[in-house]
Design a protein around this motif. Structure first.
Motif, short mmCIF file in Angstrom:
data_model
loop_
_atom_site.label_atom_id
_atom_site.label_comp_id
_atom_site.label_asym_id
_atom_site.label_seq_id
_atom_site.Cartn_x
_atom_site.Cartn_y
_atom_site.Cartn_z
N GLY A 194 0.81 -1.17 -0.08
CA GLY A 194 -0.07 0.01 -0.07
C GLY A 194 0.86 1.32 -0.03
O GLY A 194 1.70 1.24 1.07
N LEU A 195 0.81 2.02 -1.03
CA LEU A 195 1.37 3.31 -1.14
C LEU A 195 1.34 4.29 -0.02
O LEU A 195 2.14 4.48 0.59
CB LEU A 195 1.16 3.94 -2.47
CG LEU A 195 2.18 4.97 -3.05
CD1 LEU A 195 3.31 4.28 -3.28
CD2 LEU A 195 1.42 5.74 -4.27
N MET A 196 -0.05 4.52 0.19
CA MET A 196 -0.35 5.53 1.27
C MET A 196 0.12 5.19 2.86
O MET A 196 0.55 5.85 3.50
CB MET A 196 -1.56 6.33 1.39
CG MET A 196 -1.94 7.34 1.94
SD MET A 196 -1.37 8.76 1.80
CE MET A 196 -2.26 9.39 0.33
N SER A 197 -0.34 3.95 3.03
CA SER A 197 -0.41 3.29 4.22
C SER A 197 1.14 3.29 4.78
O SER A 197 1.32 3.34 5.89
CB SER A 197 -1.26 2.01 4.57
OG SER A 197 -0.65 0.95 3.88
N ASN A 198 1.94 2.53 4.16
CA ASN A 198 3.21 2.39 4.32
C ASN A 198 4.04 3.66 4.42
O ASN A 198 4.83 4.12 5.31
CB ASN A 198 4.01 1.64 3.17
CG ASN A 198 3.75 0.06 3.50
OD1 ASN A 198 4.27 -0.50 4.18
ND2 ASN A 198 2.58 -0.24 2.57
N TYR A 199 3.71 4.71 3.52
CA TYR A 199 4.30 6.12 3.59
C TYR A 199 3.82 6.71 5.10
O TYR A 199 4.86 7.13 5.70
CB TYR A 199 3.82 6.84 2.55
CG TYR A 199 4.31 8.43 2.54
CD1 TYR A 199 5.44 8.62 1.88
CD2 TYR A 199 3.56 9.42 3.13
CE1 TYR A 199 6.04 10.03 1.89
CE2 TYR A 199 4.09 10.71 3.08
CZ TYR A 199 5.25 10.91 2.38
OH TYR A 199 5.71 12.24 2.65
N LEU A 200 2.59 6.78 5.45
CA LEU A 200 2.00 7.20 6.62
C LEU A 200 2.92 6.74 7.81
O LEU A 200 3.49 7.21 8.73
CB LEU A 200 0.71 7.21 6.55
CG LEU A 200 -0.17 8.31 6.02
CD1 LEU A 200 -1.62 7.87 5.96
CD2 LEU A 200 0.06 9.42 6.86
N LEU A 201 2.94 5.38 7.85
CA LEU A 201 3.45 4.52 9.18
C LEU A 201 4.84 4.76 9.08
O LEU A 201 5.60 4.65 10.51
CB LEU A 201 2.80 3.09 9.09
CG LEU A 201 1.66 2.83 9.90
CD1 LEU A 201 0.40 3.79 9.07
CD2 LEU A 201 1.13 1.33 9.78
N ASP A 202 5.46 4.88 8.09
CA ASP A 202 7.10 4.97 8.15
C ASP A 202 7.46 6.41 8.55
O ASP A 202 8.56 6.71 8.80
CB ASP A 202 7.78 4.59 6.93
CG ASP A 202 7.40 2.97 6.61
OD1 ASP A 202 7.14 2.42 7.67
OD2 ASP A 202 7.51 2.62 5.49
N THR A 203 6.50 7.43 8.23
CA THR A 203 7.11 8.94 8.19
C THR A 203 6.29 9.84 9.16
O THR A 203 6.90 10.88 9.20
CB THR A 203 7.22 9.43 6.56
OG1 THR A 203 5.88 9.61 6.07
CG2 THR A 203 7.90 8.61 5.91
N VAL A 204 5.13 9.61 9.14
CA VAL A 204 4.37 10.58 9.83
C VAL A 204 4.71 10.95 11.54
O VAL A 204 5.35 10.00 12.13
CB VAL A 204 2.88 9.83 10.03
CG1 VAL A 204 2.65 9.11 11.18
CG2 VAL A 204 1.76 11.39 10.59
N GLN A 205 4.84 12.04 12.06
CA GLN A 205 5.54 12.73 13.09
C GLN A 205 4.65 13.62 13.94
O GLN A 205 3.93 14.34 12.87
CB GLN A 205 6.81 13.02 12.99
CG GLN A 205 7.75 12.08 12.44
CD GLN A 205 9.17 12.99 11.98
OE1 GLN A 205 9.29 13.99 12.28
NE2 GLN A 205 10.26 12.05 11.87
N VAL A 206 4.62 13.98 15.04
CA VAL A 206 3.92 14.67 15.83
C VAL A 206 4.30 16.30 15.37
O VAL A 206 5.73 16.22 15.22
CB VAL A 206 3.91 14.59 17.26
CG1 VAL A 206 3.42 15.66 17.96
CG2 VAL A 206 3.16 13.44 17.56
N GLY A 207 3.57 17.03 15.12
CA GLY A 207 3.90 18.45 14.48
C GLY A 207 3.97 18.62 13.15
O GLY A 207 3.94 19.72 12.45
N GLN A 208 3.91 17.56 12.31
CA GLN A 208 3.79 17.66 10.85
C GLN A 208 2.47 18.10 10.38
O GLN A 208 1.42 17.91 11.05
CB GLN A 208 3.86 15.98 10.45
CG GLN A 208 4.10 15.90 8.71
CD GLN A 208 4.21 14.35 8.42
OE1 GLN A 208 4.74 13.65 9.25
NE2 GLN A 208 4.34 14.22 7.13
N GLN A 209 2.30 18.66 9.43
CA GLN A 209 1.15 19.35 8.57
C GLN A 209 0.76 18.55 7.34
O GLN A 209 1.56 18.24 6.72
CB GLN A 209 1.33 20.77 8.48
CG GLN A 209 1.59 21.85 9.31
CD GLN A 209 1.42 23.00 9.32
OE1 GLN A 209 1.87 23.75 8.26
NE2 GLN A 209 0.80 23.88 9.94
#
Length: 370
Positions: free
Chosen positions: A80-95
């Motif tokens: 999954g393009l989006m799910s893997n990108y999110l789970l690998d990169t999302v951080q608190v403070g990110q917009q």
């Protein structure tokens, strides 16, 4: 008209399971974002080839009472393009850029109601059901909820701890029945071994005398096969079709909505086999956010694809004719839809179309969005 696009800030991350995370958002000004339990948020992220922006719809697992926070729960999907990108990169403070919440699979809390609500879900299909469950328990003190939730095993249960707490907090009003296809340990009370299919659901529902089939309200969300099995079980129990709601866009998404009908007339919308005129290039006119756009639509293109090719930033999400983010009203001309699952009969009759699966059949198509 306000823009359907928002910028939200990640304020907290909750690890629900080894491969599922709840992402909590707020607007920078901490103003509430209008939504209903069961609706979804479309995330727009530069995770495509070369940083190309991609869109995916995720059901809200939060409720309006949690404002100004919104939350979506994302489960990692193999490839999954989006799910893997999110789970690998999302951080608190990110917009993150998102489209405002929309969707027809909703439950509106009624404080004076005394109803029985049955929620049937599997895997990440729990997310909109969780929003509904929390809203009913909090805002309808006389209502009761039964959740039937299918997973592979105990470790894959999203919201496991939260569900346990809610069962204790609302003892007598919330019952959770877990169904495990491959349990790791011995099953206990309110746990079942097997697949969440017609037979399993019948066995569970027939034991719940406080949820009379003809009077309860049913909300289904999960893989298409599970929902078909659940519908078959409910038909055998004599549940009226009007009492069954199902979320159809979730599976398609992983591979504003109540705008009043305009007083003027509308064009002709067809979901039958594509007929005459489908093999010609047509010019389509779109009215959106106070602007008028005219562009050619080739025979092999949808209206949305042609608009995006011209860098016209129309709203969309699932691109499968299911989520209705791209809905508009056909004011003149004739449009064929490849898929109409997202539209009710009333919307079809009023001339509403979905640009992501729409093809112009005449040269005078005018569509108003928003």
């Amino acid at each position: 008209m306000s823009s359907p696009y928002l910028t939200l800030t990640v304020v907290e991350l909750t690890q629900e399971t080894p491969d599922a995370v709840t992402i909590h958002f707020e607007r920078h000004d901490r103003q509430a974002v209008s939504c209903l339990p069961g609706q979804f948020l479309t995330l727009i992220l530069p995770c495509g080839p070369g940083g190309k922006k991609e869109r995916r719809a995720y059901s809200l697992s939060s409720t309006p009472s949690e404002a100004p926070r919104l939350a979506v729960t994302v489960k990692r999907v193999a490839g999954g393009l989006m799910s893997n990108y999110l789970l690998d990169t999302v951080q608190v403070g990110q917009q993150l850029e998102v489209m405002a919440p929309i969707g027809n699979f909703t439950l509106t809390p009624q404080p004076g109601a005394a109803r029985s609500v049955v929620l049937v879900g599997a895997g990440s299909g729990i997310t909109p059901l969780m929003s509904m469950l929390k809203a009913v328990l909090r805002e309808e003190p006389q209502s009761q909820v039964l959740l039937v939730y299918g997973n592979r095993n105990e470790e894959s249960v999203i919201f496991a701890e939260q569900l346990r707490r809610l069962e204790q907090q609302y003892a007598g009003r919330l019952q959770v029945e877990h169904v495990y296809s491959q349990p790791k340990g011995p099953v206990t009370a309110h746990q079942h071994t097997g697949r969440l299919n017609r037979t399993m659901l019948l066995r569970i529902l027939e034991q719940r005398h406080s949820f009379p089939p003809a009077q309860a309200e049913y909300y289904l969300c999960g893989p298409e096969g599970m929902m078909l099995e659940a519908q078959a079980a409910l038909e055998l129990l004599g549940v009226p079709a009007s009492r069954i709601r199902r979320e159809s866009f979730v599976a398609a998404a992983e591979a504003t909505e109540t705008a009043a009908a305009q007083p003027h007339g509308h064009g002709d919308v067809s979901a039958a086999t594509t007929d005459e005129g489908a093999s010609l290039t047509r010019t389509v006119t779109i009215h959106y956010e106070g602007a008028e756009y005219q562009f050619a639509v080739e025979p092999n293109q949808t209206i949305l694809e042609a608009a995006l090719d011209q860098d016209i930033d129309l709203p969309y999400s699932c691109q499968a004719g299911l989520c209705t983010a791209c809905r508009g009203k056909c004011l003149s001309g004739k449009v064929h839809l490849d898929e109409r699952e997202g539209l009710s009969d009333a919307e079809m009759n009023q001339g509403y179309v979905l640009t992501c699966v729409g093809h112009p059949l005449t040269s005078d198509v005018v569509i108003e969005i928003g």
